[in-house]
Design a protein around this motif. Structure first.
Motif, PDB file in Angstrom:
ATOM      1  N   ASN A 129       0.824  -1.208   0.000  1.00 50.11           N
ATOM      2  CA  ASN A 129       0.000   0.000   0.000  1.00 50.11           C
ATOM      3  C   ASN A 129       0.857   1.255   0.000  1.00 50.11           C
ATOM      4  O   ASN A 129       0.471   2.281  -0.551  1.00 50.11           O
ATOM      5  CB  ASN A 129      -0.931   0.006   1.206  1.00 50.11           C
ATOM      6  CG  ASN A 129      -2.011  -1.041   1.088  1.00 50.11           C
ATOM      7  OD1 ASN A 129      -2.344  -1.477  -0.004  1.00 50.11           O
ATOM      8  ND2 ASN A 129      -2.562  -1.466   2.202  1.00 50.11           N
ATOM      9  N   ALA A 130       2.029   1.184   0.609  1.00 54.96           N
ATOM     10  CA  ALA A 130       2.914   2.354   0.678  1.00 54.96           C
ATOM     11  C   ALA A 130       3.454   2.760  -0.692  1.00 54.96           C
ATOM     12  O   ALA A 130       3.988   3.856  -0.845  1.00 54.96           O
ATOM     13  CB  ALA A 130       4.079   2.064   1.632  1.00 54.96           C
ATOM     14  N   GLY A 154       5.637  16.958  14.303  1.00 55.02           N
ATOM     15  CA  GLY A 154       6.960  16.375  14.108  1.00 55.02           C
ATOM     16  C   GLY A 154       7.111  14.947  14.587  1.00 55.02           C
ATOM     17  O   GLY A 154       8.116  14.309  14.331  1.00 55.02           O
ATOM     18  N   GLU A 155       6.102  14.413  15.300  1.00 52.58           N
ATOM     19  CA  GLU A 155       6.169  13.025  15.769  1.00 52.58           C
ATOM     20  C   GLU A 155       5.217  12.180  14.941  1.00 52.58           C
ATOM     21  O   GLU A 155       4.034  12.493  14.840  1.00 52.58           O
ATOM     22  CB  GLU A 155       5.789  12.932  17.252  1.00 52.58           C
ATOM     23  CG  GLU A 155       6.802  13.581  18.164  1.00 52.58           C
ATOM     24  CD  GLU A 155       6.434  13.423  19.630  1.00 52.58           C
ATOM     25  OE1 GLU A 155       5.563  12.590  19.958  1.00 52.58           O
ATOM     26  OE2 GLU A 155       7.029  14.136  20.441  1.00 52.58           O
ATOM     27  N   PRO A 156       5.692  11.099  14.329  1.00 53.64           N
ATOM     28  CA  PRO A 156       4.807  10.289  13.502  1.00 53.64           C
ATOM     29  C   PRO A 156       3.767   9.549  14.336  1.00 53.64           C
ATOM     30  O   PRO A 156       4.023   9.149  15.465  1.00 53.64           O
ATOM     31  CB  PRO A 156       5.750   9.314  12.804  1.00 53.64           C
ATOM     32  CG  PRO A 156       6.979   9.305  13.624  1.00 53.64           C
ATOM     33  CD  PRO A 156       7.053  10.622  14.349  1.00 53.64           C
ATOM     34  N   TYR A 157       2.583   9.414  13.772  1.00 57.82           N
ATOM     35  CA  TYR A 157       1.496   8.632  14.348  1.00 57.82           C
ATOM     36  C   TYR A 157       1.463   7.330  13.572  1.00 57.82           C
ATOM     37  O   TYR A 157       1.333   7.334  12.350  1.00 57.82           O
ATOM     38  CB  TYR A 157       0.177   9.391  14.194  1.00 57.82           C
ATOM     39  CG  TYR A 157      -1.034   8.611  14.628  1.00 57.82           C
ATOM     40  CD1 TYR A 157      -1.413   8.563  15.959  1.00 57.82           C
ATOM     41  CD2 TYR A 157      -1.800   7.916  13.698  1.00 57.82           C
ATOM     42  CE1 TYR A 157      -2.529   7.858  16.356  1.00 57.82           C
ATOM     43  CE2 TYR A 157      -2.919   7.206  14.083  1.00 57.82           C
ATOM     44  CZ  TYR A 157      -3.281   7.180  15.411  1.00 57.82           C
ATOM     45  OH  TYR A 157      -4.380   6.473  15.804  1.00 57.82           O
ATOM     46  N   LEU A 158       1.614   6.216  14.233  1.00 56.38           N
ATOM     47  CA  LEU A 158       1.657   4.915  13.576  1.00 56.38           C
ATOM     48  C   LEU A 158       0.377   4.145  13.870  1.00 56.38           C
ATOM     49  O   LEU A 158      -0.101   4.127  14.999  1.00 56.38           O
ATOM     50  CB  LEU A 158       2.860   4.109  14.058  1.00 56.38           C
ATOM     51  CG  LEU A 158       4.218   4.776  13.863  1.00 56.38           C
ATOM     52  CD1 LEU A 158       5.313   3.937  14.504  1.00 56.38           C
ATOM     53  CD2 LEU A 158       4.495   4.983  12.398  1.00 56.38           C
ATOM     54  N   HIS A 193       0.234   2.123   8.631  1.00 54.93           N
ATOM     55  CA  HIS A 193       0.041   3.488   8.140  1.00 54.93           C
ATOM     56  C   HIS A 193       0.845   4.411   9.046  1.00 54.93           C
ATOM     57  O   HIS A 193       0.911   4.205  10.256  1.00 54.93           O
ATOM     58  CB  HIS A 193      -1.432   3.906   8.213  1.00 54.93           C
ATOM     59  CG  HIS A 193      -2.327   3.091   7.346  1.00 54.93           C
ATOM     60  ND1 HIS A 193      -2.497   3.358   6.020  1.00 54.93           N
ATOM     61  CD2 HIS A 193      -3.087   2.009   7.614  1.00 54.93           C
ATOM     62  CE1 HIS A 193      -3.338   2.485   5.508  1.00 54.93           C
ATOM     63  NE2 HIS A 193      -3.701   1.656   6.446  1.00 54.93           N
ATOM     64  N   GLU A 194       1.450   5.408   8.455  1.00 55.28           N
ATOM     65  CA  GLU A 194       2.177   6.402   9.244  1.00 55.28           C
ATOM     66  C   GLU A 194       1.670   7.776   8.861  1.00 55.28           C
ATOM     67  O   GLU A 194       1.528   8.095   7.694  1.00 55.28           O
ATOM     68  CB  GLU A 194       3.676   6.313   8.975  1.00 55.28           C
ATOM     69  CG  GLU A 194       4.477   7.319   9.780  1.00 55.28           C
ATOM     70  CD  GLU A 194       5.974   7.163   9.604  1.00 55.28           C
ATOM     71  OE1 GLU A 194       6.678   8.173   9.752  1.00 55.28           O
ATOM     72  OE2 GLU A 194       6.423   6.055   9.298  1.00 55.28           O
TER      73      GLU A 194
END
Length: 195
Positions: free
Chosen positions: A32-33, A125-129, A188-189
């Motif tokens: 998917n990426a 600035g912080e990724p949500y996974l 997903h990120e």
């Protein structure tokens, strides 16, 4: 928005030493990426038919689009990924000498419409996974969906509810062409940035 990308096999993979065959499941060649961001933003979907030329070492030497998706973005990305990731086992003649050949298939680029928006709280600035685990039966039915991260999302809610309600997908097959169950891990990120 959830993106679905899947390789469509027109015929089951059969372990036949007199023919070239994928060294691994073709479903591992694209994720998917890999959906081209410009096509995703524009809502472009389609099915790309392609033909790969494979040398006697099992390396893809060329990719030709045999049926366009209607989008050069998707067509070009399909061949780029096939050239980079597709690996084959060579065929062998009666004297045991390896040979190459051609492999044809189709690839569907699809954006899942009306997928629920995943609620999130994030810091700039912080990724949500977000990670899901999906079980697919040998018949292609989606039998289980669970959120692995972030913690606290109940099983079969949110995106999983819609995935479980979806129609069966084309079954995965083993090297002998028999349908087999699979586990899919979808990651997903999301990153929040200042404007």
């Amino acid at each position: 928005m959830m993106i679905l990308a899947m390789l469509l096999q027109s015929a089951p993979l059969v372990a036949d030493p007199s023919k070239i065959r994928p060294a691994e499941s073709p479903g591992t060649w694209v994720s998917n990426a890999d959906y081209p961001p410009s096509a995703q933003r524009a809502g472009i979907e389609g099915v790309v038919g392609f033909k790969l030329s494979v040398d006697r070492a099992g390396k893809v030497t060329s990719c030709t689009v045999t049926a366009s998706s209607g989008s050069s973005i998707l067509d070009d990305k399909t061949c780029s990924l096939m050239m980079e990731r597709a690996k084959f086992l060579p065929g062998y003649d009666a004297k045991g000498r390896p040979f190459g050949g051609e492999y044809s298939s189709r690839f569907r680029w699809s954006i899942m419409k009306n997928a629920p928006i995943i609620p999130f709280v994030g810091t700039v600035g912080e990724p949500y996974l977000f990670t899901m685990r999906i079980e697919v039966s040998a018949e292609g039915a989606i039998t289980k969906c669970e959120t692995l991260s972030p913690p606290g999302i109940r099983e079969n809610t949110g995106p999983c509810r819609d995935i479980l309600a979806s129609k069966p997908i084309k079954p995965y097959v083993d090297a002998a062409g028999r349908p087999v169950p699979k586990v899919l891990i979808i990651r997903h990120e999301l990153e929040i940035r200042d404007q």
